[in-house]
Scaffold this active site. Structure first.
Site, PDB file in Angstrom:
ATOM      1  N   ARG A 135      -0.636  -9.531 -17.152  1.00 61.17           N
ATOM      2  CA  ARG A 135      -0.629  -9.257 -18.587  1.00 61.17           C
ATOM      3  C   ARG A 135       0.675  -9.609 -19.289  1.00 61.17           C
ATOM      4  O   ARG A 135       0.699  -9.689 -20.521  1.00 61.17           O
ATOM      5  CB  ARG A 135      -0.970  -7.787 -18.833  1.00 61.17           C
ATOM      6  CG  ARG A 135      -2.315  -7.363 -18.250  1.00 61.17           C
ATOM      7  CD  ARG A 135      -3.454  -8.227 -18.763  1.00 61.17           C
ATOM      8  NE  ARG A 135      -4.753  -7.708 -18.321  1.00 61.17           N
ATOM      9  CZ  ARG A 135      -5.927  -8.205 -18.690  1.00 61.17           C
ATOM     10  NH1 ARG A 135      -5.972  -9.248 -19.496  1.00 61.17           N
ATOM     11  NH2 ARG A 135      -7.045  -7.675 -18.248  1.00 61.17           N
TER      12      ARG A 135
ATOM     13  N   SER B 214       0.830  -1.211   0.000  1.00 63.06           N
ATOM     14  CA  SER B 214       0.000   0.000   0.000  1.00 63.06           C
ATOM     15  C   SER B 214       0.862   1.258   0.000  1.00 63.06           C
ATOM     16  O   SER B 214       0.454   2.298  -0.535  1.00 63.06           O
ATOM     17  CB  SER B 214      -0.940   0.010   1.200  1.00 63.06           C
ATOM     18  OG  SER B 214      -0.215   0.068   2.420  1.00 63.06           O
TER      19      SER B 214
END
Length: 208
Positions: A174, A56
């Protein structure tokens, strides 16, 4: 009709050192260890944060990339929701105008060699799409109406902004061989940009 290859460019100007310094300042708030910041502390600190999965903290820096690819690929890209996008619009772009050299531009599929039967069939299909588009415009259709006949292979341009955490997620999905070949092609191009400019943030990511 024009056939081109896809490409990507890095639009953000922030350096890795600047990104590291900002993220270190944010991350050390968690531990109130700002007194440990020095000229060499950021890299070690952020490597430790990444190794512990405290990702984060790296959301505090976002990177923008310009991608020129086909619309089929962008349909997949925009599924990554923690991001911002600005894309060439087929509603407003009139490809019969001088701005577009009075032709459509399409992206060459990576999986067919020029001159093969598959490539020839694809090229013929693209030419028919262009003819239909021009016929509709000449008959009075607006660009947003005529776009109905434009192909997935149509060239498009998209600005993508993601924070470092989301880019890591993007690459893990991806760049995989499980991704569509043209999606993988674009993802690998962007990954190579990050390897050059922001290697610390992706050094632990394995790609196929």
């Amino acid at each position: 009709m024009r056939i081109i290859e896809p490409y990507v460019t890095l639009e953000s100007k922030i350096t890795q050192k600047e990104a590291l310094d900002l993220i270190e300042s944010a991350g050390r708030v968690c531990y109130k260890s700002e007194d440990k910041i020095n000229g060499d502390s950021a890299e070690k600190f952020i490597k430790g944060i990444l190794s512990r999965g405290h990702e984060s903290v790296i959301e505090h820096v976002s990177i923008t990339v310009r991608v020129v690819c086909d619309r089929g690929v962008t349909h997949e890209i925009v599924r990554h929701r923690i991001a911002s996008y600005s894309q060439e619009s087929t509603r407003y772009c009139n490809y019969t105008s001088d701005k577009f050299s009075k032709e459509i531009t399409v992206i060459r599929p990576i999986f067919w060699n020029k001159g093969s039967s598959q490539f020839n069939a694809w090229q013929k299909g693209m030419e028919e799409c262009e003819k239909a588009y021009f016929s509709l415009i000449n008959a009075g259709a607006s660009p947003q109406e005529a776009r109905s006949v434009l192909p997935n292979s149509l060239k498009t341009e998209i600005f993508i902004t993601m924070n470092f955490r989301e880019w890591r997620h993007f690459f893990s999905l991806r760049c995989s061989k499980a991704a569509h070949p043209q999606m993988q092609q674009i993802a690998n191009m962007i990954f190579d940009l990050f390897k050059e400019k922001y290697p610390l943030f992706i050094q632990d990511i394995m790609v196929d």
